[in-house]
Write a protein that holds these residues in place. Structure first.
Motif, short mmCIF file in Angstrom:
data_model
loop_
_atom_site.label_atom_id
_atom_site.label_comp_id
_atom_site.label_asym_id
_atom_site.label_seq_id
_atom_site.Cartn_x
_atom_site.Cartn_y
_atom_site.Cartn_z
N PHE A 281 -4.52 3.32 0.02
CA PHE A 281 -5.15 1.98 0.22
C PHE A 281 -4.98 1.55 1.85
O PHE A 281 -4.01 1.78 2.49
CB PHE A 281 -4.55 0.89 -0.45
CG PHE A 281 -4.88 0.61 -1.91
CD1 PHE A 281 -6.13 0.47 -2.21
CD2 PHE A 281 -3.78 0.92 -2.65
CE1 PHE A 281 -6.27 0.33 -3.83
CE2 PHE A 281 -3.93 0.88 -4.10
CZ PHE A 281 -5.39 0.76 -4.67
N ASP A 282 -6.24 1.57 2.57
CA ASP A 282 -6.32 1.09 3.87
C ASP A 282 -5.92 -0.26 3.94
O ASP A 282 -6.41 -0.92 3.17
CB ASP A 282 -7.33 1.40 4.58
CG ASP A 282 -7.50 2.94 4.63
OD1 ASP A 282 -6.62 3.58 4.92
OD2 ASP A 282 -8.63 3.50 4.85
N ALA B 272 0.82 -1.19 0.14
CA ALA B 272 0.00 0.11 0.01
C ALA B 272 0.82 1.24 0.12
O ALA B 272 0.60 2.19 -0.78
CB ALA B 272 -1.02 0.07 1.26
N GLU B 273 2.26 1.16 0.84
CA GLU B 273 2.85 2.28 0.81
C GLU B 273 3.56 2.62 -0.55
O GLU B 273 3.72 3.85 -1.05
CB GLU B 273 4.05 2.37 1.92
CG GLU B 273 3.41 2.33 3.45
CD GLU B 273 4.38 1.92 4.26
OE1 GLU B 273 5.53 1.88 4.19
OE2 GLU B 273 3.90 1.97 5.51
N ALA B 274 3.89 1.63 -1.32
CA ALA B 274 4.58 1.49 -2.50
C ALA B 274 3.67 2.17 -3.46
O ALA B 274 4.21 2.80 -4.27
CB ALA B 274 4.99 0.43 -2.85
N GLY C 2 0.94 8.45 -5.86
CA GLY C 2 0.26 9.68 -5.01
C GLY C 2 -0.84 9.21 -4.17
O GLY C 2 -1.54 8.15 -4.22
N ASP C 3 -1.51 10.42 -3.66
CA ASP C 3 -2.60 9.97 -2.75
C ASP C 3 -3.85 9.53 -3.26
O ASP C 3 -4.66 8.94 -2.51
CB ASP C 3 -2.69 11.54 -2.11
CG ASP C 3 -1.64 12.10 -0.99
OD1 ASP C 3 -0.96 11.53 -0.67
OD2 ASP C 3 -1.72 13.28 -0.88
#
Length: 173
Positions: A130-131, A117-119, A125-126
């Motif tokens: 994803f949670d 999700a961080e990748a 971008g924002d």
């Protein structure tokens, strides 16, 4: 992490002066691609091809993607995990096209999902936040399964000069 096998240039499909494309160039193409095309197979054997975004992991040989649980590709992956994922340059004489043939493996661990999700957010971008839910991105009707494409064969199609390089990986389960 899987070790990258030695490249094999296929002299039948390229210019006589073509040389094998180094894995670093293949990995960079996969990593920097904004868009990929994923091919899955419907239950009746017909192919289903769709564009999607994704992120790489490992030594650049694993592409991660996600799909809503009700989407066609999710249904296809429910009965067969073999896929082809492609990306590259839509040009004849420049760039590199890459085809990854492999197996889509579900990613469900919370730590791995958080990293993926961080990748996505770093790369896109924002808009692509994803949670992490219970084994998926999100929850409820918005839940998305996450997959890692484990390569079996990767083809790199160089364009100047034209040449085809093949990488063969051990088959996934």
């Amino acid at each position: 992490m899987t070790l990258v096998p030695a490249p094999e240039i296929d002299v039948r499909f390229g210019a006589p002066e073509a040389v094998a494309t180094p894995w670093a160039e293949v990995a960079r193409t996969l990593r920097e691609a904004e868009l990929y095309w994923l091919t899955t197979v419907r239950r009746d054997g017909r192919p289903h091809v769709t564009p999607l975004i994704g992120v790489t992991g490992g030594a650049g040989q694993e592409v991660h993607f996600c799909t809503g649980l009700r989407e066609q590709k999710a249904r296809n992956l429910g009965h067969g995990r073999r896929v082809a994922l492609t990306t590259g340059a839509n040009a004849w004489n420049r760039g590199l096209d890459v085809v990854v043939e492999g197996v889509a493996v579900p990613v469900t661990g919370r730590a791995a999902l958080r990293e993926i999700a961080e990748a996505y957010e770093t790369k896109y971008g924002d808009d692509w936040h994803f949670d992490v839910g219970d084994g998926v991105f999100g929850s409820g009707d918005d839940a998305a399964a996450v997959f890692r494409v484990e390569p079996v064969k990767v083809l790199a199609f160089a364009k100047d000069p034209h040449g085809q390089t093949r990488y063969r990986f051990p088959a996934s389960a």
